[in-house]
Design an enzyme around this catalytic site. Structure first.
Site, mmCIF file in Angstrom:
data_model
loop_
_atom_site.group_PDB
_atom_site.id
_atom_site.type_symbol
_atom_site.label_atom_id
_atom_site.label_comp_id
_atom_site.label_asym_id
_atom_site.label_seq_id
_atom_site.Cartn_x
_atom_site.Cartn_y
_atom_site.Cartn_z
ATOM 1 N N HIS A 178 0.855 -1.199 0.000
ATOM 2 C CA HIS A 178 0.000 0.000 0.000
ATOM 3 C C HIS A 178 0.880 1.234 0.000
ATOM 4 O O HIS A 178 1.188 1.759 1.072
ATOM 5 C CB HIS A 178 -0.902 -0.011 1.237
ATOM 6 N N VAL A 201 2.611 3.859 2.240
ATOM 7 C CA VAL A 201 1.924 4.646 3.255
ATOM 8 C C VAL A 201 1.011 3.699 4.044
ATOM 9 O O VAL A 201 0.441 2.764 3.485
ATOM 10 C CB VAL A 201 1.118 5.808 2.613
ATOM 11 N N GLY A 249 -5.078 4.495 5.947
ATOM 12 C CA GLY A 249 -5.811 5.261 6.951
ATOM 13 C C GLY A 249 -6.805 4.411 7.717
ATOM 14 O O GLY A 249 -7.045 4.634 8.903
ATOM 15 N N CYS A 250 -7.363 3.395 7.056
ATOM 16 C CA CYS A 250 -8.344 2.543 7.728
ATOM 17 C C CYS A 250 -7.711 1.772 8.892
ATOM 18 O O CYS A 250 -8.396 1.431 9.854
ATOM 19 C CB CYS A 250 -9.009 1.598 6.744
ATOM 20 N N ASP A 265 -9.087 1.671 12.568
ATOM 21 C CA ASP A 265 -9.313 0.401 13.246
ATOM 22 C C ASP A 265 -8.618 0.370 14.602
ATOM 23 O O ASP A 265 -9.167 -0.152 15.571
ATOM 24 C CB ASP A 265 -8.850 -0.771 12.381
#
Length: 171
Positions: A70, A76, A79-80, A84
Site C-alpha cells: 500500500h 503509506v 488510513g483505515c 481500526d
C-alpha cells in the site's frame, strides 16, 4: 488496588487470545491486525468528558506488512488501519471496564485525514477520549480519537462507536 492502567505488547497479545478478559469476551485482533504496541495510560474518569481516556502507541518501521502493498513505490500506512486501531482501543476499554461480550465496531461520526504515516516515521500515538459509556443490556462506548505521527496530529475521528455483544450470531 485499582485497575491496571498500562499494558505492554505481551499483555495486549493475551487480550487477543482470550487470556485477559476470558474466551467469550472482547478480544483484540492478533498478529498483523493488532495496531497497538502498548497502552501508556488508561483511566475511567479522565478526559474532557470525565468518562475516561486512553493513550497508546505503535512503533513504525519500514518492514511493517502494509508498506509493501500500500502502495507499490509509494508506501503509506492505510488510513483505515489507524481508524481500526481507535476502534480496537475503545473495545479494549469496554472489556477493561468489565463489559461482557465480544466487541464490534458500530460506526464513526466523522473522520478527517490531514497527514500520512510513512515508513520513515518512528511512532504513532493514539489518544482516545471516552464521551459516553452505556452499561445496560447493550454495553457500548462512544469516543473521540486523534492519531499523531511523531508528535503531529494527522487523523481525527468523532463518535467512534463500539459495542459488546454476548451473542454475535445475528449481528
Amino acid at each position: 488496588m485499582g485497575k491496571q492502567q498500562s499494558f505492554d505488547k505481551a499483555e495486549l497479545i493475551k487480550a487477543g487470545t482470550g487470556e485477559m478478559f476470558g474466551e467469550e469476551n472482547s478480544k483484540l485482533p492478533s498478529d498483523n491486525m493488532l495496531m497497538v504496541d502498548r497502552i501508556i495510560s488508561m483511566n475511567d474518569d479522565g478526559g474532557e468528558f470525565g468518562k475516561g481516556e486512553i493513550i497508546a502507541e505503535l512503533d513504525i518501521n519500514p518492514d511493517l506488512w502494509f508498506f509493501d502493498c500500500h502502495f507499490k513505490g509509494d508506501p503509506v500506512m492505510p488510513g483505515c488501519l489507524g481508524l481500526d486501531a481507535m476502534w480496537q482501543l475503545v473495545g479494549f476499554y469496554l472489556a477493561w471496564s468489565g463489559g461482557p461480550g465480544r466487541g464490534r465496531a458500530l460506526g464513526v461520526g466523522e473522520v478527517k485525514f490531514t497527514g500520512q504515516i510513512l515508513p520513515t516515521a518512528k511512532k504513532v500515538t493514539y489518544k482516545i477520549v471516552m464521551k459516553r459509556v452505556i452499561k445496560r443490556s447493550l454495553f457500548m462506548g462512544i469516543a473521540d480519537g486523534i492519531v499523531e505521527v511523531d508528535g503531529r496530529e494527522i487523523y481525527k475521528a468523532t463518535d467512534l462507536k463500539v459495542g459488546l455483544f454476548t451473542d454475535t450470531s445475528k449481528f
